[in-house]
Motif scaffolding. Structure first.
Motif, PDB file in Angstrom:
ATOM      1  N   UNK A  30      -2.037   2.833 -12.169  1.00  0.00           N
ATOM      2  CA  UNK A  30      -2.230   2.674 -10.735  1.00  0.00           C
ATOM      3  C   UNK A  30      -1.695   3.857  -9.955  1.00  0.00           C
ATOM      4  N   UNK A  31      -1.720   3.733  -8.630  1.00  0.00           N
ATOM      5  CA  UNK A  31      -1.266   4.832  -7.801  1.00  0.00           C
ATOM      6  C   UNK A  31      -0.902   4.400  -6.402  1.00  0.00           C
ATOM      7  N   UNK A  32      -0.382   5.346  -5.643  1.00  0.00           N
ATOM      8  CA  UNK A  32       0.013   5.128  -4.262  1.00  0.00           C
ATOM      9  C   UNK A  32      -0.641   6.197  -3.396  1.00  0.00           C
ATOM     10  N   UNK A  33      -1.356   5.765  -2.354  1.00  0.00           N
ATOM     11  CA  UNK A  33      -1.892   6.706  -1.377  1.00  0.00           C
ATOM     12  C   UNK A  33      -0.879   6.783  -0.237  1.00  0.00           C
ATOM     13  N   UNK A  34      -0.145   7.862  -0.200  1.00  0.00           N
ATOM     14  CA  UNK A  34       0.983   7.982   0.747  1.00  0.00           C
ATOM     15  C   UNK A  34       0.665   8.991   1.840  1.00  0.00           C
ATOM     16  N   UNK A  35      -0.276   8.630   2.684  1.00  0.00           N
ATOM     17  CA  UNK A  35      -0.664   9.534   3.764  1.00  0.00           C
ATOM     18  C   UNK A  35       0.476   9.720   4.768  1.00  0.00           C
TER      19      UNK A  35
END
Length: 421
Positions: A301-306
């Motif tokens: 999985x992942x994290x979109x950390x805008x």
């Protein structure tokens, strides 16, 4: 013996549809070992189509037409070909019967305009269309010249090519040799740099080697002409291996391989897992990984950390480092990689932070500046800086950033593998 592909349709010139027919036919001709050096697109205009035919007949012995076989007034292909060779059009009872039958199967009645599709040049053979109403023709209007026509609908054209055109061409003595190709793929090296390295191979007669470049990737097509697939592969194999040896880690795969599929196989083989933290790519890296069937085995999985608050609260990036170095920095990229690896408990954490543009750049941090972080075994962490340039455009910068991140992980995995063997 050469062929020429002529695609008819104003919609192709306007860009309303993609000319997939030309690509398909080019690939099919290569499989048959029939060389073709020209492709032409012409609108629905009889005079311009005649000009195209005049030129094509001077340089090719097989003319393959697609499009312009329908029942409407702007469908001019067959009548224009007949007019060019001064041949009368004759109505084919066989075609009339076939069109009538197909309409009846659909609960409809054939319209008078459909009779136009039954008009073929005198002496031409019908090239049957099993799925549509527009048949093609196979015609030799003069010695040494063969004409084949197909409708513009790709599914109809492909079926007609496979069912009738291929057997016909082979029966005429064409297609006795095949052209087999391997597409070698490279990342992290420019087209010019690779061409210099493998320059000695670019002038080989058989197999031939030709470079291509697109979206940050460089490719070398290695093609061999031979009687069989096996013989062609044997010609290609030593050249392919020599090019791989010269390119080293810049070579990553061949044919349908992608950086995501290659990285996935390396992770699977090693029994390792990956998580990602993305800022400027906005989930593009995760999408590349999840497009590979079975990727859940190694991609967790992942994290979109805008926003910076996501970097702080979820990934554990230090607020003082964000303030001091900025979100686009090696320090933050490393902390993002460490944070996502820790949070998702994976072997590797891969991060991307950058300025994709078109706004947001400064003199010290221009558009195209990207940092990639990689955290892995033994709590090691490293970062990489890239300047992809504002001229590439936002979507291309995002694509190249995601691919480059995967390429860094690929190289790391290969180095580890080579050091343990």
């Amino acid at each position: 013996m050469t062929a020429e592909i002529i695609c008819v349709g104003t919609e192709l010139l306007l860009g309303d549809i993609i000319n997939s027919n030309a690509q398909y036919l080019a690939q099919q001709l290569a499989k048959l070992g029939i060389p073709h050096y020209y492709q032409t697109v012409v609108g629905d205009n009889s005079e311009r189509l005649k000009q195209v035919i005049e030129i094509a007949t001077q340089r090719a012995q097989i003319l393959i037409f697609t499009g312009g076989l329908g029942p409407t007034p702007d469908d001019l292909t067959c009548e224009t070909i007949a007019a060019f060779f001064n041949s009368p059009l004759v109505e084919s009872p066989e075609v009339i019967e076939e069109i009538t039958r197909k309409y009846a199967q659909r609960g409809r009645v054939m319209t008078p305009s459909n009779r136009k599709q039954a008009l073929i040049p005198k002496g031409a053979e019908i090239l049957p269309n099993p799925t549509g109403t527009a048949p093609g023709i196979i015609w030799q209007p003069r010695t040494g010249l063969t004409i084949l026509t197909f409708p513009g609908v790709p599914s109809e054209m492909q079926r007609m090519w496979e069912d009738t055109a291929i057997p016909y061409l082979k029966s005429q003595g064409w297609g006795q040799e095949i052209i087999y190709s391997r597409m070698l793929r490279f990342w992290g090296i420019s087209e010019s740099a690779l061409a210099e390295k493998v320059g000695a191979y670019l002038n080989l007669p058989n197999p031939t080697v030709a470079p291509y470049a697109a979206k940050g990737e460089v490719k070398l097509r290695v093609s061999a002409k031979a009687a069989t697939d096996v013989q062609a592969r044997e010609l290609i194999a030593p050249v392919e291996q020599q090019i791989k040896d010269i390119a080293g880690l810049d070579y990553y795969g061949a044919d349908d391989d992608t950086l995501a599929s290659v990285v996935g196989e390396l992770l699977r083989s090693a029994g390792q897992t990956l998580s990602v933290a993305e800022s400027c790519t906005g989930g593009g890296l995760g999408q590349m990984l999840t497009e590979i069937s079975g990727s859940s085995e190694y991609f967790w999985g992942g994290v979109i950390s805008y926003d910076n608050s996501v970097k702080e609260r979820i990934l554990g990036v230090k607020s003082e480092d964000l303030a001091k170095f900025g979100a686009v920095s090696s320090t933050v990229a490393e902390q993002m990689a460490v944070g996502v690896r820790s949070h998702l408990a994976t072997t590797w954490g891969l991060s991307i932070t950058g300025i994709a543009g078109p706004t947001g750049g400064t003199e010290t941090k221009p558009v195209g500046l990207v940092y990639i972080g990689l955290a892995g075994l033994n709590k090691e962490v490293e970062s990489f800086e890239y300047r992809f340039g504002a001229m590439r455009g936002r979507s291309l910068i995002r694509h190249i950033s995601a691919c480059t991140a995967l390429d860094n992980l690929r190289r790391k995995l290969l180095r580890i593998c080579s050091s343990t063997t």
